[in-house]
Scaffold this motif. Structure first.
Motif, PDB file in Angstrom:
ATOM      1  N   LYS A   1      30.778  36.502  45.751  1.00 35.92           N
ATOM      2  CA  LYS A   1      29.839  35.816  44.863  1.00 35.92           C
ATOM      3  C   LYS A   1      29.791  34.341  45.249  1.00 35.92           C
ATOM      4  O   LYS A   1      30.828  33.716  45.464  1.00 35.92           O
ATOM      5  CB  LYS A   1      30.253  35.972  43.396  1.00 35.92           C
ATOM      6  CG  LYS A   1      30.163  37.406  42.886  1.00 35.92           C
ATOM      7  CD  LYS A   1      30.457  37.479  41.397  1.00 35.92           C
ATOM      8  CE  LYS A   1      30.357  38.908  40.880  1.00 35.92           C
ATOM      9  NZ  LYS A   1      28.996  39.457  41.035  1.00 35.92           N
TER      10      LYS A   1
ATOM     11  N   SER B   1      25.790  43.801  40.642  1.00 36.31           N
ATOM     12  CA  SER B   1      24.813  42.794  41.074  1.00 36.31           C
ATOM     13  C   SER B   1      23.523  43.455  41.543  1.00 36.31           C
ATOM     14  O   SER B   1      23.553  44.464  42.246  1.00 36.31           O
ATOM     15  CB  SER B   1      25.386  41.943  42.210  1.00 36.31           C
ATOM     16  OG  SER B   1      26.528  41.233  41.785  1.00 36.31           O
TER      17      SER B   1
ATOM     18  N   THR C   1      24.176  46.748  43.819  1.00 36.61           N
ATOM     19  CA  THR C   1      25.474  46.938  44.459  1.00 36.61           C
ATOM     20  C   THR C   1      26.532  46.471  43.477  1.00 36.61           C
ATOM     21  O   THR C   1      26.563  45.296  43.113  1.00 36.61           O
ATOM     22  CB  THR C   1      25.591  46.140  45.767  1.00 36.61           C
ATOM     23  OG1 THR C   1      24.559  46.542  46.669  1.00 36.61           O
ATOM     24  CG2 THR C   1      26.942  46.389  46.429  1.00 36.61           C
ATOM     25  N   GLY C   2      27.387  47.402  43.036  1.00 34.92           N
ATOM     26  CA  GLY C   2      28.343  47.041  42.006  1.00 34.92           C
ATOM     27  C   GLY C   2      27.604  46.650  40.744  1.00 34.92           C
ATOM     28  O   GLY C   2      26.754  47.383  40.243  1.00 34.92           O
TER      29      GLY C   2
ATOM     30  N   THR D   1      28.592  51.849  42.560  1.00 37.98           N
ATOM     31  CA  THR D   1      29.550  51.610  43.634  1.00 37.98           C
ATOM     32  C   THR D   1      29.207  52.530  44.790  1.00 37.98           C
ATOM     33  O   THR D   1      29.408  53.744  44.707  1.00 37.98           O
ATOM     34  CB  THR D   1      30.992  51.875  43.166  1.00 37.98           C
ATOM     35  OG1 THR D   1      31.278  51.032  42.051  1.00 37.98           O
ATOM     36  CG2 THR D   1      31.976  51.590  44.290  1.00 37.98           C
TER      37      THR D   1
ATOM     38  N   VAL E   1      34.013  41.943  47.422  1.00 31.58           N
ATOM     39  CA  VAL E   1      32.788  41.652  46.668  1.00 31.58           C
ATOM     40  C   VAL E   1      32.655  40.137  46.557  1.00 31.58           C
ATOM     41  O   VAL E   1      33.449  39.483  45.881  1.00 31.58           O
ATOM     42  CB  VAL E   1      32.814  42.308  45.278  1.00 31.58           C
ATOM     43  CG1 VAL E   1      31.516  42.016  44.531  1.00 31.58           C
ATOM     44  CG2 VAL E   1      33.028  43.812  45.405  1.00 31.58           C
TER      45      VAL E   1
ATOM     46  N   ARG F   1      36.917  47.145  49.679  1.00 29.05           N
ATOM     47  CA  ARG F   1      35.709  46.343  49.492  1.00 29.05           C
ATOM     48  C   ARG F   1      36.060  44.894  49.178  1.00 29.05           C
ATOM     49  O   ARG F   1      37.033  44.611  48.483  1.00 29.05           O
ATOM     50  CB  ARG F   1      34.855  46.910  48.343  1.00 29.05           C
ATOM     51  CG  ARG F   1      34.173  48.203  48.655  1.00 29.05           C
ATOM     52  CD  ARG F   1      33.824  48.996  47.399  1.00 29.05           C
ATOM     53  NE  ARG F   1      33.272  48.199  46.321  1.00 29.05           N
ATOM     54  CZ  ARG F   1      31.967  47.986  46.119  1.00 29.05           C
ATOM     55  NH1 ARG F   1      31.089  48.507  46.956  1.00 29.05           N
ATOM     56  NH2 ARG F   1      31.549  47.287  45.101  1.00 29.05           N
TER      57      ARG F   1
ATOM     58  N   GLU G   1      38.579  44.900  46.139  1.00 28.16           N
ATOM     59  CA  GLU G   1      38.584  46.141  45.366  1.00 28.16           C
ATOM     60  C   GLU G   1      38.801  47.292  46.340  1.00 28.16           C
ATOM     61  O   GLU G   1      37.854  47.862  46.875  1.00 28.16           O
ATOM     62  CB  GLU G   1      37.261  46.309  44.616  1.00 28.16           C
ATOM     63  CG  GLU G   1      36.948  45.176  43.644  1.00 28.16           C
ATOM     64  CD  GLU G   1      35.578  45.306  42.994  1.00 28.16           C
ATOM     65  OE1 GLU G   1      34.832  46.239  43.372  1.00 28.16           O
ATOM     66  OE2 GLU G   1      35.259  44.475  42.126  1.00 28.16           O
TER      67      GLU G   1
ATOM     68  N   ASP H   1      24.799  37.399  46.975  1.00 27.43           N
ATOM     69  CA  ASP H   1      26.000  38.097  46.525  1.00 27.43           C
ATOM     70  C   ASP H   1      25.978  39.536  47.029  1.00 27.43           C
ATOM     71  O   ASP H   1      24.913  40.167  47.105  1.00 27.43           O
ATOM     72  CB  ASP H   1      26.067  38.128  44.998  1.00 27.43           C
ATOM     73  CG  ASP H   1      26.252  36.752  44.374  1.00 27.43           C
ATOM     74  OD1 ASP H   1      26.545  35.798  45.117  1.00 27.43           O
ATOM     75  OD2 ASP H   1      26.104  36.645  43.143  1.00 27.43           O
ATOM     76  N   GLY H   2      27.145  40.078  47.342  1.00 26.45           N
ATOM     77  CA  GLY H   2      27.162  41.468  47.780  1.00 26.45           C
ATOM     78  C   GLY H   2      28.547  41.954  48.144  1.00 26.45           C
ATOM     79  O   GLY H   2      29.518  41.188  48.158  1.00 26.45           O
ATOM     80  N   ALA H   3      28.630  43.248  48.420  1.00 22.45           N
ATOM     81  CA  ALA H   3      29.892  43.898  48.764  1.00 22.45           C
ATOM     82  C   ALA H   3      29.986  44.094  50.270  1.00 22.45           C
ATOM     83  O   ALA H   3      29.013  44.486  50.926  1.00 22.45           O
ATOM     84  CB  ALA H   3      30.005  45.236  48.052  1.00 22.45           C
TER      85      ALA H   3
END
Length: 252
Positions: free
Chosen positions: A230, A76, A73-74, A130, A228, A226, A223, A242-244
């Protein structure tokens, strides 16, 4: 008599038999544990499976590996290992060009896995992905009791929790500066609370929770629609991932 490690050949890994990106350790990460002449690599297959492999220059029979599933995801990666289903083995990795910075959760650190950097050795690199801005359906979440903005996590973010548990998460950023990270699934719901602040596109989370290992910390990058997120190493050792998160079009 000490072994002359300079004369050891390079550890030999088996041939990769299907399409994959192969990342090899940039330095001998496991030499303090396994001795010199050992090497590790990650093989990330195109079908979403992976293996971390260990090889020895001293004895080819020492080759072993741990398989699992990976998702990106992205920038990560989430690496969910097949081992230890009751105490999940999870690693996260950050893509930085042709390198992969891998960090393990507390259960894996306790099993002597070592955080480190892996560099692309062969195959096409894993690309930053993405996903489309889709909001998962989450009817289990409670209605908001006050004004706020909702960001919903993708269903697979915490899918490693268990085969029979479908755990979903979302962030609720309330207008009064408080927030909740909410989880629902398998007939249960729970949340973590705190306060949030924003500076331009950076959101900083100040948690009510903490750990004996140190304070909890997380940031979120806005973003578009989104968020994101961490986490610091202390929260990652407590299995936060970690994630969106995608902004919900309507408060719920």
């Amino acid at each position: 008599m000490p072994v002359d490690t300079t004369s050891l050949p390079s550890p030999s890994f088996p041939a990769v038999t299907r399409s994959a990106a192969v990342y090899r350790e940039s330095t001998p990460l496991y030499a303090p544990l396994l001795g010199s002449g050992h090497a590790t690599r990650y093989v990330l297959y195109d079908d979403g499976s992976f293996a971390i492999q260990f090889a020895s220059a001293r004895n080819a029979a020492e080759l072993f590996e741990y398989p699992g599933r990976w998702a990106v995801t992205g920038s990560s990666l989430t690496l969910a290992f097949d081992a230890n289903p009751t105490e999940p083995w999870i690693a996260t990795a950050v893509l930085r060009g042709d390198s992969l910075d891998v960090s393990y959760n507390s259960d894996m650190v306790g099993s002597d896995f070592i955080d480190g950097t892996y560099v692309l050795e062969s195959g096409p690199p894993v690309t930053v992905h993405t996903p489309p801005l889709t909001v998962p359906t989450t009817p289990e979440f409670p209605a908001l009791t006050r004004s706020g903005v909702v960001y919903v996590g993708q269903p697979e973010l915490y899918a490693w929790v268990g085969h029979d548990i479908h755990l979903q998460s979302r962030y609720v950023l309330y207008d009064d500066g408080t927030f909740e990270l909410q989880f629902v699934g398998a007939g249960q719901s729970f949340q973590y609370l705190g306060r949030w602040t924003r500076a331009d596109s950076l959101v900083t989370f100040d948690w009510d929770g903490w750990s004996l290992a140190g304070p909890w910390g997380a940031t979120g990058a806005l973003e578009g629609d989104r968020l994101v997120v961490k986490y610091n190493s202390v929260m990652m050792m407590s299995d936060f991932v970690d994630g969106a998160y995608v902004r919900s079009p309507t408060a719920s």
